[in-house]
Design a protein around this motif. Sequence first.
Motif, PDB file in Angstrom:
ATOM      1  N   SER A 173       0.882  -1.184  -0.017  1.00 14.94           N
ATOM      2  CA  SER A 173      -0.018  -0.030   0.140  1.00 14.94           C
ATOM      3  C   SER A 173       0.901   1.198  -0.117  1.00 14.94           C
ATOM      4  CB  SER A 173      -1.051  -0.131   1.165  1.00 14.94           C
ATOM      5  OG  SER A 173      -1.753   1.342   1.399  1.00 14.94           O
ATOM      6  N   VAL A 174       0.728   2.120  -0.913  1.00 18.91           N
ATOM      7  CA  VAL A 174       1.554   3.077  -1.149  1.00 18.91           C
ATOM      8  C   VAL A 174       0.659   4.380  -1.552  1.00 18.91           C
ATOM      9  CG1 VAL A 174       3.915   2.251  -1.523  1.00 18.91           C
ATOM     10  CG2 VAL A 174       2.171   2.356  -3.460  1.00 18.91           C
ATOM     11  N   PRO A 175       1.126   5.572  -1.370  1.00 16.30           N
ATOM     12  CA  PRO A 175       0.233   6.677  -1.984  1.00 16.30           C
ATOM     13  C   PRO A 175       0.228   6.909  -3.137  1.00 16.30           C
ATOM     14  CG  PRO A 175       1.988   7.175  -0.201  1.00 16.30           C
ATOM     15  CD  PRO A 175       2.308   6.082  -0.381  1.00 16.30           C
ATOM     16  N   SER A 176      -1.025   7.139  -3.797  1.00 18.29           N
ATOM     17  CA  SER A 176      -1.107   7.681  -5.159  1.00 18.29           C
ATOM     18  C   SER A 176      -1.224   9.169  -5.059  1.00 18.29           C
ATOM     19  CB  SER A 176      -2.507   6.810  -5.656  1.00 18.29           C
ATOM     20  OG  SER A 176      -2.345   7.256  -7.085  1.00 18.29           O
ATOM     21  N   ASN A 177      -1.574   9.749  -3.935  1.00 22.94           N
ATOM     22  CA  ASN A 177      -2.059  10.910  -4.119  1.00 22.94           C
ATOM     23  C   ASN A 177      -2.007  11.455  -2.640  1.00 22.94           C
ATOM     24  OD1 ASN A 177      -2.946  13.601  -5.473  1.00 22.94           O
ATOM     25  ND2 ASN A 177      -4.918  13.172  -4.467  1.00 22.94           N
ATOM     26  N   GLY A 178      -1.348  12.500  -2.627  1.00 17.72           N
ATOM     27  CA  GLY A 178      -1.385  13.117  -0.813  1.00 17.72           C
ATOM     28  C   GLY A 178      -0.028  14.143  -0.823  1.00 17.72           C
TER      29      GLY A 178
ATOM     30  N   TYR B  57      10.635  10.950   5.070  1.00 23.42           N
ATOM     31  CA  TYR B  57      10.806  10.199   6.211  1.00 23.42           C
ATOM     32  C   TYR B  57      11.875   9.031   5.755  1.00 23.42           C
ATOM     33  CZ  TYR B  57       9.404   7.623  10.377  1.00 23.42           C
ATOM     34  OH  TYR B  57       9.527   7.283  11.749  1.00 23.42           O
ATOM     35  N   PRO B  58      13.120   9.387   5.527  1.00 22.85           N
ATOM     36  CA  PRO B  58      13.834  10.655   5.601  1.00 22.85           C
ATOM     37  C   PRO B  58      13.332  11.318   4.140  1.00 22.85           C
ATOM     38  CG  PRO B  58      15.492   8.903   5.303  1.00 22.85           C
ATOM     39  CD  PRO B  58      14.161   8.146   5.615  1.00 22.85           C
ATOM     40  N   ALA B  59      13.170  10.604   3.071  1.00 25.21           N
ATOM     41  CA  ALA B  59      12.788  11.273   1.814  1.00 25.21           C
ATOM     42  C   ALA B  59      11.574  10.636   1.084  1.00 25.21           C
ATOM     43  CB  ALA B  59      14.142  10.406   1.019  1.00 25.21           C
ATOM     44  N   ASP B  60      11.002  11.302   0.270  1.00 23.39           N
ATOM     45  CA  ASP B  60       9.700  11.066  -0.278  1.00 23.39           C
ATOM     46  C   ASP B  60      10.283  11.187  -1.631  1.00 23.39           C
ATOM     47  OD1 ASP B  60       7.183  10.623  -0.837  1.00 23.39           O
ATOM     48  OD2 ASP B  60       6.230  12.476   0.041  1.00 23.39           O
ATOM     49  N   CYS B  61       9.930   9.877  -2.528  1.00 22.68           N
ATOM     50  CA  CYS B  61      10.515   9.491  -3.803  1.00 22.68           C
ATOM     51  C   CYS B  61       9.519   9.644  -4.884  1.00 22.68           C
ATOM     52  CB  CYS B  61      11.476   8.513  -3.674  1.00 22.68           C
ATOM     53  SG  CYS B  61      12.767   8.732  -2.571  1.00 22.68           S
ATOM     54  N   TRP B  62       8.370   8.799  -4.483  1.00 23.50           N
ATOM     55  CA  TRP B  62       7.466   8.238  -5.482  1.00 23.50           C
ATOM     56  C   TRP B  62       5.871   8.421  -5.165  1.00 23.50           C
ATOM     57  CZ3 TRP B  62      11.054   7.308  -9.040  1.00 23.50           C
ATOM     58  CH2 TRP B  62      12.138   6.696  -8.496  1.00 23.50           C
ATOM     59  N   ARG B  63       5.349   8.398  -6.123  1.00 19.73           N
ATOM     60  CA  ARG B  63       3.771   8.116  -6.155  1.00 19.73           C
ATOM     61  C   ARG B  63       3.412   7.207  -7.021  1.00 19.73           C
ATOM     62  NH1 ARG B  63       4.706  10.170  -2.220  1.00 19.73           N
ATOM     63  NH2 ARG B  63       4.046  12.093  -1.174  1.00 19.73           N
ATOM     64  N   PHE B  64       2.309   6.312  -7.019  1.00 19.98           N
ATOM     65  CA  PHE B  64       2.232   5.173  -7.646  1.00 19.98           C
ATOM     66  C   PHE B  64       0.744   5.226  -8.363  1.00 19.98           C
ATOM     67  CE2 PHE B  64       5.481   3.889  -5.004  1.00 19.98           C
ATOM     68  CZ  PHE B  64       6.055   2.872  -5.394  1.00 19.98           C
ATOM     69  N   TYR B  65       0.716   4.916  -9.826  1.00 20.68           N
ATOM     70  CA  TYR B  65      -0.561   4.972 -10.396  1.00 20.68           C
ATOM     71  C   TYR B  65      -1.119   3.649 -10.996  1.00 20.68           C
ATOM     72  CZ  TYR B  65       0.633   9.811 -10.190  1.00 20.68           C
ATOM     73  OH  TYR B  65       1.028  11.372  -9.786  1.00 20.68           O
TER      74      TYR B  65
ATOM     75  N   GLN C  24     -10.707   8.442   3.045  1.00 24.83           N
ATOM     76  CA  GLN C  24     -11.426   7.964   4.293  1.00 24.83           C
ATOM     77  C   GLN C  24     -11.524   9.293   5.023  1.00 24.83           C
ATOM     78  OE1 GLN C  24     -13.210   5.060   4.442  1.00 24.83           O
ATOM     79  NE2 GLN C  24     -12.176   4.588   2.099  1.00 24.83           N
ATOM     80  N   ASN C  25     -10.539   9.457   6.187  1.00 27.32           N
ATOM     81  CA  ASN C  25     -10.604  10.618   6.901  1.00 27.32           C
ATOM     82  C   ASN C  25      -9.363  11.505   6.848  1.00 27.32           C
ATOM     83  OD1 ASN C  25     -12.974   9.201   8.381  1.00 27.32           O
ATOM     84  ND2 ASN C  25     -11.585   7.832   9.233  1.00 27.32           N
ATOM     85  N   ASP C  26      -8.678  11.350   5.821  1.00 32.60           N
ATOM     86  CA  ASP C  26      -7.446  12.330   5.753  1.00 32.60           C
ATOM     87  C   ASP C  26      -7.163  12.746   4.251  1.00 32.60           C
ATOM     88  OD1 ASP C  26      -6.502   9.836   4.371  1.00 32.60           O
ATOM     89  OD2 ASP C  26      -5.540   9.289   6.132  1.00 32.60           O
ATOM     90  N   VAL C  27      -6.058  13.089   3.713  1.00 29.46           N
ATOM     91  CA  VAL C  27      -5.750  13.610   2.663  1.00 29.46           C
ATOM     92  C   VAL C  27      -5.383  12.648   1.550  1.00 29.46           C
ATOM     93  CG1 VAL C  27      -5.412  15.932   3.409  1.00 29.46           C
ATOM     94  CG2 VAL C  27      -3.706  14.423   3.063  1.00 29.46           C
ATOM     95  N   TRP C  28      -5.139  11.299   1.689  1.00 28.96           N
ATOM     96  CA  TRP C  28      -4.452  10.344   1.074  1.00 28.96           C
ATOM     97  C   TRP C  28      -5.370   9.510   0.291  1.00 28.96           C
ATOM     98  CZ3 TRP C  28       0.506  10.995   0.985  1.00 28.96           C
ATOM     99  CH2 TRP C  28       1.107  11.573   2.286  1.00 28.96           C
ATOM    100  N   ASN C  29      -4.983   9.231  -1.039  1.00 24.63           N
ATOM    101  CA  ASN C  29      -5.412   8.196  -1.940  1.00 24.63           C
ATOM    102  C   ASN C  29      -4.534   7.251  -1.993  1.00 24.63           C
ATOM    103  OD1 ASN C  29      -6.789  10.954  -3.364  1.00 24.63           O
ATOM    104  ND2 ASN C  29      -8.210   9.400  -2.910  1.00 24.63           N
ATOM    105  N   ASP C  30      -4.595   5.894  -1.610  1.00 25.64           N
ATOM    106  CA  ASP C  30      -3.564   4.822  -1.489  1.00 25.64           C
ATOM    107  C   ASP C  30      -3.850   4.047  -2.627  1.00 25.64           C
ATOM    108  OD1 ASP C  30      -2.230   5.854   0.764  1.00 25.64           O
ATOM    109  OD2 ASP C  30      -3.223   4.300   2.003  1.00 25.64           O
ATOM    110  N   PHE C  31      -2.802   3.703  -3.251  1.00 28.32           N
ATOM    111  CA  PHE C  31      -2.653   2.605  -4.317  1.00 28.32           C
ATOM    112  C   PHE C  31      -2.497   1.451  -3.736  1.00 28.32           C
ATOM    113  CE2 PHE C  31       0.215  -0.259  -7.001  1.00 28.32           C
ATOM    114  CZ  PHE C  31      -0.574  -0.343  -7.957  1.00 28.32           C
ATOM    115  N   VAL C  32      -3.018   0.282  -3.747  1.00 28.27           N
ATOM    116  CA  VAL C  32      -2.989  -0.908  -3.049  1.00 28.27           C
ATOM    117  C   VAL C  32      -2.987  -2.051  -4.137  1.00 28.27           C
ATOM    118  CG1 VAL C  32      -4.507  -2.687  -1.585  1.00 28.27           C
ATOM    119  CG2 VAL C  32      -4.583  -0.331  -1.133  1.00 28.27           C
TER     120      VAL C  32
END
Length: 582
Positions: free
Chosen positions: A97-102, A107-115, A144-152
Amino acid sequence: MDLYCNLDNADIMEVGSCNVNGSLRDHARTGTRYVGVDMEAGPGVDVVIDPDQPLPFPDQSFDLVLSSSVFEHDAFFWESFVNIARKTKLGGYIYISVPSNGLIHRYPADCWRFYPDAGTALACWAQRQGLDVNLVESFVANRQNDVWNDFVAIFRHGPLDDTLPATFVYQRFPCANVKTWQSAELLFPQEQSEDMLMLAQARRGDLTMRLGRRLAGQRLETESLRKALTTAHEEVRQLRSALRHGGPVGAGPIDRVEAHGARLNIQTDFAFDVGVAVEEAQRLANEAVGLDLDSLDYGAVSADGAAVIGRDGFAFISGGSNAWSEQIRGEAMISDGLLAQSVADIAAMQRECAARAIPQCVIVVPEKDIVYPELSPNCDGVVLGRRSVHYLQDLQPAVIYPLDDMLAAKSDALVYHRRDSHYNAFGGLIVANAALRAMNLEQIDYRDVPFIHRPFQDDLAVKWEPFPTLRRTVPFDYHEEVLQPGNPLTGLHICLHSSAAQNGRTAIIFGDSYSWNPDGGLSRFLTRKFERTHFIWGRHIDWTVVDAIAPSAIIMQTAERFLIGGLVYRKPARADSETAQV
């Protein structure tokens, strides 16, 4: 975990297990052998690992490997994926499960979003490394209750076969851009991110607010004119009384009545529906007036519960057998079985029409509430979301749903009758042109239709008022032939022979009252383009009838609220009576 492994006797590894804001371990059971690994020691970490080294476990050690909110921080996540795949047993599963949008979160780096195609790409990369890894399902979850759209994504180490679970995780959550091993096509495709959709909705909300202010101003003006006209009618009453009793008569009252009537006509001719002026004058002049709908409170429901008063005197459907208010709230929609059957029905229609070289289209008429949500009590406090028509369009993009056309036009003119559930002549023209455009046929120019006004009984106003009002109407420059009498769903068949289109062409419409209505129905407009227009009440195509008529075009039409029961009406058996519920 419950779906893809036997939790009472499973070996599970979680990669990135440090409990920062919740732990997947909490969902395991007493019999689960659970190992949490991470780069640093902390709560939930059993083994500290070096990300540049292989995982310190024998290959094929785990029934299930989990990784949640980790790969976006991993500079070489594809290598990590192969590393954990090697540790998964043959027949075991991998869950990521990884972010698609957000938000950006280093932590320590933010490298990717998944489509949507990321899962397919990862499976392909693992196969190139010699592993038999296959994608089982993937999707982008709604917030759901936050700003994230997760790619699963869920993968299997080993072949895809009948031992796979019969259901999917995506079926348990609102989501879009679904892939499964059973289909090469995306289910519920959506190009825009949820952020983009919310921005568009906010813009629509701003436009709705501005339109509401504009309508409020128009209503104040109309109220002022109505009071003036009422005063003038009282003067006419006194004038008539004086005439009956032989009293003196002056010209002033008559002049004032004509002046007020002319001013009302000018003020209400704000684009298309000049008949509004005639309708208001008819209301005030009719001696049988009992109750003025404009005086009813917002939300007032008719005695039979079938109609409700909205803002600006508009009336809307309330309740009914089609669960329309539940459909608006997203609590009811077409069942999976009826959706699949509707898709199959459209495909069959397309094949039959292609074999006969007949242009065809399927058109769903938007409901009045969806075009005027700012006026409808059914939509109060409701964020309009995906309904049955959207799921049908996902699987059959050729389905026409002319909502955008109506929304674009409604700022200039009424597109639905204020006191009727159906569109008016302007709305009927929009729907007719949408159907013609879909079949690559020439559209109808409003200037070529010599509209007139005739009295009709509004289907919602009749719940309170007993008399008809005047509507702008497509003229009778055709004659109507009843080929088979009937009523809704029992096969009414009429043919409209047009004197306006002497071209030898024939159209067949399988539809409902939106196609039949004499004042602005789809069939009446098509008399401008087809010499013969057959209307058959129902949405089940009889190809024997089609072949006997040999039409130049076929249209299947339904109202949006009926779609919950399937595109083609089928009387449900008692055992299937709940198939239209979620």
